[in-house]
Scaffold this motif. Structure first.
Motif, PDB file in Angstrom:
ATOM      1  N   ARG A 551       0.818  -1.221   0.000  1.00 12.29           N
ATOM      2  CA  ARG A 551       0.000   0.000   0.000  1.00 12.29           C
ATOM      3  C   ARG A 551       0.849   1.268   0.000  1.00 12.29           C
ATOM      4  N   GLN A 552       2.011   1.207   0.660  1.00 10.10           N
ATOM      5  CA  GLN A 552       2.915   2.367   0.744  1.00 10.10           C
ATOM      6  C   GLN A 552       2.137   3.620   1.150  1.00 10.10           C
ATOM      7  N   LEU A 594      -6.241  -1.589  -6.380  1.00  9.26           N
ATOM      8  CA  LEU A 594      -6.942  -2.860  -6.590  1.00  9.26           C
ATOM      9  C   LEU A 594      -5.976  -3.938  -7.062  1.00  9.26           C
ATOM     10  N   HIS A 595      -5.068  -3.571  -7.967  1.00  9.31           N
ATOM     11  CA  HIS A 595      -4.086  -4.539  -8.451  1.00  9.31           C
ATOM     12  C   HIS A 595      -3.160  -4.978  -7.322  1.00  9.31           C
ATOM     13  N   ALA A 596      -2.758  -4.040  -6.493  1.00 10.64           N
ATOM     14  CA  ALA A 596      -1.898  -4.383  -5.363  1.00 10.64           C
ATOM     15  C   ALA A 596      -2.630  -5.303  -4.394  1.00 10.64           C
ATOM     16  N   LEU A 597      -3.918  -5.033  -4.178  1.00 13.01           N
ATOM     17  CA  LEU A 597      -4.706  -5.876  -3.288  1.00 13.01           C
ATOM     18  C   LEU A 597      -4.879  -7.277  -3.876  1.00 13.01           C
ATOM     19  N   ASP A 619       2.915 -11.945 -14.420  1.00 11.79           N
ATOM     20  CA  ASP A 619       3.064 -11.300 -15.721  1.00 11.79           C
ATOM     21  C   ASP A 619       2.516  -9.877 -15.653  1.00 11.79           C
ATOM     22  N   ASP A 620       3.399  -8.907 -15.765  1.00  9.20           N
ATOM     23  CA  ASP A 620       3.055  -7.482 -15.738  1.00  9.20           C
ATOM     24  C   ASP A 620       2.288  -7.070 -14.482  1.00  9.20           C
ATOM     25  N   PRO A 621       2.779  -7.410 -13.304  1.00  5.78           N
ATOM     26  CA  PRO A 621       2.025  -7.071 -12.084  1.00  5.78           C
ATOM     27  C   PRO A 621       2.097  -5.608 -11.708  1.00  5.78           C
ATOM     28  N   ILE A 622       3.102  -4.856 -12.227  1.00  5.02           N
ATOM     29  CA  ILE A 622       3.284  -3.462 -11.769  1.00  5.02           C
ATOM     30  C   ILE A 622       2.727  -2.451 -12.747  1.00  5.02           C
ATOM     31  N   PRO A 627       5.407   4.443  -8.354  1.00  6.20           N
ATOM     32  CA  PRO A 627       6.742   4.060  -7.870  1.00  6.20           C
ATOM     33  C   PRO A 627       6.766   3.599  -6.420  1.00  6.20           C
ATOM     34  N   ALA A 628       5.979   4.228  -5.569  1.00  9.21           N
ATOM     35  CA  ALA A 628       5.994   3.853  -4.158  1.00  9.21           C
ATOM     36  C   ALA A 628       5.545   2.406  -3.982  1.00  9.21           C
ATOM     37  N   LYS A 629       4.510   2.040  -4.707  1.00 10.84           N
ATOM     38  CA  LYS A 629       4.012   0.675  -4.584  1.00 10.84           C
ATOM     39  C   LYS A 629       4.980  -0.327  -5.207  1.00 10.84           C
ATOM     40  N   ILE A 630       5.738   0.125  -6.214  1.00  7.42           N
ATOM     41  CA  ILE A 630       6.745  -0.763  -6.795  1.00  7.42           C
ATOM     42  C   ILE A 630       7.792  -1.105  -5.739  1.00  7.42           C
TER      43      ILE A 630
END
Length: 816
Positions: A551-552, A594-597, A619-622, A627-630
């Motif tokens: 979540r950063q 949502l993707h991070a969750l 596959d392509d999760p980011i 950037p913070a969540k990366i």
């Protein structure tokens, strides 16, 4: 985040056994039904029907401990499939660690991921929702579609390499593939079942694409519920509940049918006038009717109505002499009377006396021969007399015999006629039944029996018997009609009662089974929430832990993840808060959140200890992450990589750059696509070094004019130096615990190359780098070209200048 330990410490069956053992309110038979339902529908049926022994809880010593295979991904080779034409191989380190495969969109990198997914599952999540014909026709590479194949190598510590293959013949469609597996040195085995991963792929799916990341939360809540329920083994409890419900419904049918039949029967009895129907209705009012009493009523041996019908049937069957028999009897009587009258009684007496006298005379003649008659003295009792007398006596004896016979026959004929009259049956009136001809019949019988003294018997019989026969026929017809009316009214009712009795016997034989099934199903339903919460908690805790890292800077916190409802009402519910205020988490999240969750929910499932896969492929999760969540994502990957092989496909350099900046150990690969869908996989260059190589290529190109080189090359110099400086600066700041966003702000505040190098070397943009710059002779020229080139102040460029750039870039990177 804690090390990935066992997500589920007990099997679902063991958990259910614990709950059953602790429940003293559930009978043993119902407990056995619950356990059998967890196994299969057949096991449940056998347990309920008593054809199987009661299930027993296996002891801990009997439990077979099966260790996961621990397969790592070794390589993926693809030819003629999707974006890959000629055969290309992606080799990865088959050990725990991070591997990042970067490549621009269309480079073919995702074709490796799709090939892996198809080899393992026989489908692609991305294609599953693409129904257009172009998607169905575009799976084979356009430039070189033959051969078309996928090869995936798996490494299992302590075992030989296993290969899973997919082959498509020329012209075959997507579904027309042939799959196989092969252990090194052994024969190929058709299909993929020998891997033993069919169920594991559903439960611990180690592959997650960008489309799937989005779809996991974009779809209805039931889809997320299903995914989590599969991991937790809750499908087993759902299946058990359904098996119990299905068998319960089946075994309830006899009772339902019997209940409906009873309801219809009661309606029928209410409208019936038969006394037996009234009695039956009384018996059926009881909560549990006495079936023996109902059966006795239907059979009717002692019921008043049955006795009444029996009386009427007796009347209908009374015996009355046939008129032909009467005429025959009276004719015979008259004939006998006429014959008897021919012989008078006096003549008979004289004949008898004369016969007696003559016999005495004969006796006397036998003593005295030829003597005169001792009575009259006239005749002579000689032989002639003797013979004459004997003939006469024989004639007289015959007449006497005939007379006696006639008298006997007359007596017999008279008795027969009298019997016709005396044998007439009397009929008593029957209460409640009207027989109009009964009076006439009784009167006719009375007349027949009371013969006047002045009327000959034969004449009397001829006179009264026709009236008796006529009255009897009418009476019998009336009795038959009355009996049939009673029987016709009762017969369908009796048949209906008998039908219900049969259904009720069947229902009662299954009532105990229904009670056990109902108790078992209710127990499973009541404990489903307990099981869900108990088994969901470790997953929810890990997901929330992962989310806290991903979540950063997000202001959304996840407080709980629960599974609610069942069947068509099932859903996964994520509760959270925004800036401390309670809110439904999904409704307030951005696409990136949502993707991070989705990743936070996917990772615990894919990395469960029981999974046979020691790898996880993303596959392509980011793609939708800031950037913070990366940075948070890399932190998650770093922890996972302690005991998992983590493979990430990425369409840009951000992930690889962040890994370099953070100093995270990783295998960085790069996929590039050339003419004819020819794919190359190589170790990814550091961006700074790549810019330096680009500068060298530009300077060394004889076809590019010097003026263009003087204008373009300095920009590449600057990109190379600043890229190296940025990596070092971000890595040092991350190591010091500084937030990524603050590092970004600090970096963007300073635009000059010297300032950014100062940030990398000293951590302060205002620091003097003169000493550092002059420490080695190649540094000053490289920085000068970078700074002066943007103003067009460079006279010329050489390969040596680019060499200085390479050395300076290496010096900056060495500051880490």
């Amino acid at each position: 985040m804690t090390e990935s330990g066992p997500t589920v410490e007990q099997s679902l069956t063991e958990v259910v056994w614990d709950l059953l053992d602790a429940d003293s309110g559930l009978d043993e038979q119902s407990k056995y039904a619950v356990i059998a339902a967890l196994e299969s529908g057949g096991a449940l049926r056998e347990q309920i029907d008593g054809t199987a022994a009661p299930v027993e809880r296996p002891s801990a010593s009997d439990a077979e401990v099966v260790e996961p295979l621990g397969a790592y991904l070794k390589s993926i080779t693809v030819a003629g499939f999707r974006g890959i034409g000629p055969r290309a191989t992606l080799e990865v380190s088959p050990y725990p660690g991070i591997t990042v495969i970067s490549g621009r969109n269309g480079s073919g990198k995702s074709s490796f991921a799709e090939g892996l997914e198809f080899a393992l599952t026989g489908e692609s999540y991305r294609w599953r929702n693409k129904r257009a014909k172009m998607w169905a026709d575009s799976w084979r590479n356009l430039h070189q579609g033959n051969p078309c194949e996928v090869r995936v190598e798996f490494a299992v510590p302590g075992a030989k390499v296993t290969t899973a293959g997919v082959d498509w013949a020329d012209g075959a469609d997507l579904a027309g593939s042939e799959t196989w597996t092969q252990v090194a040195g052994a024969k190929r085995q058709p299909g993929t079942s020998s891997l033993g991963w069919s169920n594991a792929l559903d439960i611990y799916r180690p592959l997650l694409t960008y489309d799937e990341i989005g779809g996991l939360l974009d779809q209805e809540p039931s889809k997320l519920y299903d995914a989590l329920a599969t991991l937790l083994g809750l499908e087993e409890i759902q299946d058990a509940e359904k098996r119990l419900a299905d068998l319960l419904s089946e075994r309830k049918q006899p009772r339902a049918v019997a209940t409906n039949a009873l309801r219809d029967l009661k309606v029928t009895l209410q409208g019936a006038g038969d006394a037996r129907a009234v009695d039956a209705a009384k018996l059926l009012k009881k909560r549990q009717p006495d079936l023996d009493a109902v059966t006795a009523l239907v059979s009717g041996a002692d019921s008043p109505q049955t006795i009444l019908v029996a009386k009427l049937r007796a009347i209908a069957e009374i015996s009355v002499p046939d008129l032909d028999d009467v005429v025959s009897a009276t004719t015979t009587l008259r004939q006998r009377e006429s014959k008897a009258l021919e012989l008078a009684d006096q003549a008979l007496d004289a004949a008898e006396h004369r016969s007696t006298l003559l016999r005495q005379a004969l006796s006397y003649r036998d003593i005295v021969d030829d003597e005169q008659c001792p009575v009259c003295g006239v005749g002579v009792l000689d032989d002639g007399w003797k013979q004459h007398t004997r003939d006469f006596l024989a004639s007289e004896d015959q007449r006497l015999s005939d007379y006696r016979t006639a008298q006997a026959e007359l007596k017999q004929a008279r008795a027969a006629a009298e019997a016709l009259l005396s044998g007439l049956a009397g009929v008593a009136p029957i209460d409640g039944v009207q027989l109009p001809s009964l009076g006439a019949y009784s009167a006719a019988v009375a007349d027949a029996r009371a013969r006047p003294s002045d009327v000959a018997l034969a004449d009397h019989a001829d006179q009264v018997m026709p009236m008796v026969a006529e009255a009897s026929a009418e009476l019998q017809a009336e009795a038959t009609a009355a009996a049939e009316a009673l029987e016709d009214a009762w017969a369908p009712i009796a048949a209906k009662i008998n039908g219900w009795l049969s259904l009720e016997h069947t229902a009662r034989s299954s009532d105990d089974v229904v009670a056990r099934l109902d108790a078992a199903k209710k127990w499973v339903t009541a404990n489903a929430n307990v099981l869900r919460n108990q088994r969901m908690q470790p997953i929810a805790d890990r997901a929330r832990e992962i989310w806290s890292q991903l979540r950063q800077e997000s202001n959304v916190d996840i407080s709980s993840i629960t599974l609610q409802g069942a069947r068509t009402h099932r859903k996964a519910v994520l509760e959270g808060s925004v800036d401390g205020q309670p809110a439904a988490a999904l409704t307030v999240m951005s696409q990136g959140e949502l993707h991070a969750l989705a990743l936070a929910l996917f990772i615990p499932r894919a990395t469960a200890q029981a999974s046979p896969f020691r790898f996880i492929v993303l596959d392509d999760p980011i793609q939708a992450m800031d950037p913070a969540k990366i940075d948070g994502f890399i932190s998650v990957l770093r922890t996972l990589a302690e005991n998992r092989q983590v493979i990430v496909f990425s369409h840009d350099d951000r992930l690889a750059a962040s890994i370099r900046q953070l100093g995270v150990p990783a295998q960085l690969l790069e996929v590039t696509r050339e003419t004819g869908s020819s794919i190359t996989v190589k170790t990814a260059e550091n961006p700074a070094k790549r810019y330096a190589n680009d500068a060298f290529a530009l300077v060394a190109d004889e076809h590019v004019g010097d003026d263009i080189k003087r204008r373009a090359a300095p920009g590449l110099f600057r990109l190379a130096l600043e890229s190296a400086a940025q990596q070092v600066f971000y890595a040092k700041r991350a190591a010091a615990g500084q937030p990524h966003d603050e590092s970004e702000v600090e970096w963007e505040l300073h635009k000059k190359t010297n300032q950014r190098v100062a940030l990398a070397v000293h951590g302060d943009a205002k620091a003097d780098i003169a000493a550092w710059r002059s420490y080695r002779k190649h540094r000053f020229p490289a920085l000068s070209i970078s700074n002066r080139g943007s103003h067009g102040d460079i006279a010329s460029l050489s390969k040596d200048d680019v060499g200085d750039l390479h050395k300076t870039v290496n010096d900056i990177l060495a500051e880490l």
